[in-house]
Design a protein around this motif. Structure first.
Motif, PDB file in Angstrom:
ATOM      1  N   PHE A 172       5.098  11.107  11.681  1.00 38.97           N
ATOM      2  CA  PHE A 172       4.260  11.572  10.574  1.00 38.97           C
ATOM      3  C   PHE A 172       3.692  10.355   9.847  1.00 38.97           C
ATOM      4  CE2 PHE A 172       7.534  14.880  11.025  1.00 38.97           C
ATOM      5  CZ  PHE A 172       6.745  16.009  11.165  1.00 38.97           C
ATOM      6  N   ASN A 173       2.432  10.433   9.424  1.00 42.47           N
ATOM      7  CA  ASN A 173       1.868   9.421   8.538  1.00 42.47           C
ATOM      8  C   ASN A 173       2.301   9.767   7.121  1.00 42.47           C
ATOM      9  OD1 ASN A 173       0.494   7.958  10.533  1.00 42.47           O
ATOM     10  ND2 ASN A 173      -1.182   9.442  10.501  1.00 42.47           N
ATOM     11  N   VAL A 174       2.788   8.766   6.380  1.00 45.06           N
ATOM     12  CA  VAL A 174       3.360   9.033   5.068  1.00 45.06           C
ATOM     13  C   VAL A 174       2.941   7.963   4.062  1.00 45.06           C
ATOM     14  CG1 VAL A 174       5.392  10.205   6.009  1.00 45.06           C
ATOM     15  CG2 VAL A 174       5.472   7.751   5.596  1.00 45.06           C
ATOM     16  N   LYS A 175       3.245   8.247   2.806  1.00 43.70           N
ATOM     17  CA  LYS A 175       3.109   7.302   1.701  1.00 43.70           C
ATOM     18  C   LYS A 175       4.511   7.134   1.123  1.00 43.70           C
ATOM     19  CE  LYS A 175      -0.582   6.174  -0.404  1.00 43.70           C
ATOM     20  NZ  LYS A 175      -1.508   5.107  -0.119  1.00 43.70           N
ATOM     21  N   VAL A 176       4.982   5.875   0.977  1.00 44.47           N
ATOM     22  CA  VAL A 176       6.342   5.595   0.529  1.00 44.47           C
ATOM     23  C   VAL A 176       6.313   4.849  -0.792  1.00 44.47           C
ATOM     24  CG1 VAL A 176       8.527   4.479   1.125  1.00 44.47           C
ATOM     25  CG2 VAL A 176       7.114   5.455   2.923  1.00 44.47           C
ATOM     26  N   SER A 177       7.243   5.205  -1.694  1.00 43.60           N
ATOM     27  CA  SER A 177       7.395   4.482  -2.946  1.00 43.60           C
ATOM     28  C   SER A 177       8.879   4.496  -3.341  1.00 43.60           C
ATOM     29  CB  SER A 177       6.545   5.116  -4.047  1.00 43.60           C
ATOM     30  OG  SER A 177       6.968   6.445  -4.286  1.00 43.60           O
ATOM     31  N   GLU A 178       9.236   3.559  -4.182  1.00 41.27           N
ATOM     32  CA  GLU A 178      10.590   3.517  -4.724  1.00 41.27           C
ATOM     33  C   GLU A 178      10.533   4.092  -6.134  1.00 41.27           C
ATOM     34  OE1 GLU A 178      13.147  -0.040  -3.769  1.00 41.27           O
ATOM     35  OE2 GLU A 178      11.166  -0.848  -3.275  1.00 41.27           O
ATOM     36  N   GLU A 179      11.405   5.057  -6.415  1.00 36.59           N
ATOM     37  CA  GLU A 179      11.421   5.714  -7.713  1.00 36.59           C
ATOM     38  C   GLU A 179      12.865   5.874  -8.173  1.00 36.59           C
ATOM     39  OE1 GLU A 179       9.384   9.440  -7.493  1.00 36.59           O
ATOM     40  OE2 GLU A 179       7.494   8.535  -6.872  1.00 36.59           O
ATOM     41  N   GLU A 180      12.997   6.289  -9.407  1.00 36.01           N
ATOM     42  CA  GLU A 180      14.303   6.668  -9.945  1.00 36.01           C
ATOM     43  C   GLU A 180      14.209   8.115 -10.422  1.00 36.01           C
ATOM     44  OE1 GLU A 180      15.311   3.724 -12.915  1.00 36.01           O
ATOM     45  OE2 GLU A 180      16.450   2.613 -11.423  1.00 36.01           O
ATOM     46  N   VAL A 181      15.172   8.925 -10.007  1.00 32.69           N
ATOM     47  CA  VAL A 181      15.175  10.323 -10.388  1.00 32.69           C
ATOM     48  C   VAL A 181      16.511  10.655 -11.056  1.00 32.69           C
ATOM     49  CG1 VAL A 181      13.605  11.030  -8.558  1.00 32.69           C
ATOM     50  CG2 VAL A 181      16.054  11.050  -8.127  1.00 32.69           C
ATOM     51  N   TYR A 182      16.520  11.687 -11.886  1.00 34.57           N
ATOM     52  CA  TYR A 182      17.764  12.133 -12.495  1.00 34.57           C
ATOM     53  C   TYR A 182      18.557  12.931 -11.487  1.00 34.57           C
ATOM     54  CZ  TYR A 182      16.294  10.604 -17.069  1.00 34.57           C
ATOM     55  OH  TYR A 182      15.923   9.833 -18.133  1.00 34.57           O
ATOM     56  N   ASN A 183      19.829  12.658 -11.441  1.00 33.14           N
ATOM     57  CA  ASN A 183      20.680  13.373 -10.500  1.00 33.14           C
ATOM     58  C   ASN A 183      21.879  13.925 -11.210  1.00 33.14           C
ATOM     59  OD1 ASN A 183      21.548  14.401  -8.091  1.00 33.14           O
ATOM     60  ND2 ASN A 183      22.639  12.558  -7.566  1.00 33.14           N
TER      61      ASN A 183
ATOM     62  N   THR B  25       0.813  -1.224   0.000  1.00 28.73           N
ATOM     63  CA  THR B  25       0.000   0.000   0.000  1.00 28.73           C
ATOM     64  C   THR B  25       0.842   1.268   0.000  1.00 28.73           C
ATOM     65  OG1 THR B  25      -0.116   0.075   2.409  1.00 28.73           O
ATOM     66  CG2 THR B  25      -1.847  -1.168   1.258  1.00 28.73           C
ATOM     67  N   GLY B  26       2.063   1.185   0.525  1.00 29.55           N
ATOM     68  CA  GLY B  26       2.914   2.359   0.660  1.00 29.55           C
ATOM     69  C   GLY B  26       2.631   3.153   1.917  1.00 29.55           C
ATOM     70  N   ASP B  27       1.612   2.777   2.662  1.00 26.94           N
ATOM     71  CA  ASP B  27       1.260   3.500   3.887  1.00 26.94           C
ATOM     72  C   ASP B  27       2.246   3.166   4.994  1.00 26.94           C
ATOM     73  OD1 ASP B  27      -0.993   4.612   2.703  1.00 26.94           O
ATOM     74  OD2 ASP B  27      -2.261   2.911   3.277  1.00 26.94           O
ATOM     75  N   GLY B  28       2.657   4.206   5.732  1.00 29.58           N
ATOM     76  CA  GLY B  28       3.599   3.976   6.809  1.00 29.58           C
ATOM     77  C   GLY B  28       3.795   5.193   7.676  1.00 29.58           C
TER      78      GLY B  28
END
Length: 133
Positions: free
Chosen positions: A122-133, A109-112
């Motif tokens: 804090f209540n949060v939503k978590v996901s794994e992503e790829e970003v340009y750096n 769910t990503g909830d955590g």
């Protein structure tokens, strides 16, 4: 004879255009996608808009809005995530202050929750992503 000269002229012009190769004035880009944990939908007082915790670099990026961000150095990154949960601990270094982040969330769910310095949650939503750096 005139036809032969026309064919030779047309052939020479075609060869001249085809043989020229345009050189680029720009260097080849060295940017690459970098994996991050993205923390969003943060609920609580004085909460950031979004936080990116870099997995392979010592960087934490906090967004105060969708366009305003601030970058921090991180240390002590540990990732004890399993197939079903995110379990990440990292320290944010802000000038001479060290702030500890503990992230726990469900992968489905990503909830955590994000615990800051062991006290603020804090209540949060978590996901794994790829970003340009």
């Amino acid at each position: 004879m005139k036809n032969i000269i026309k064919y030779i002229a047309v052939f020479a012009i075609v060869i001249a255009f085809v043989s020229c190769d345009e050189e680029s004035n720009f260097e080849e880009s060295t940017i690459a996608l970098t994996p991050v944990y993205t923390i969003s939908d943060i609920t609580g007082t004085n909460a950031a808009f979004k936080i990116n915790i870099y997995k392979e670099k010592s960087v934490i990026v906090e967004y105060s809005s969708s366009v305003n961000l601030e970058s921090y150095t991180s240390s002590g990154f540990t990732d004890a995530s399993t197939d079903t949960t995110y379990e990440v601990t990292v320290n944010k270094l802000d000038d001479e202050t060290t702030i500890n982040y503990v992230l726990s969330a469900d992968k489905t769910t990503g909830d955590g929750t994000l615990t800051v310095d062991g006290t603020t949650i804090f209540n949060v939503k978590v996901s794994e992503e790829e970003v340009y750096n």
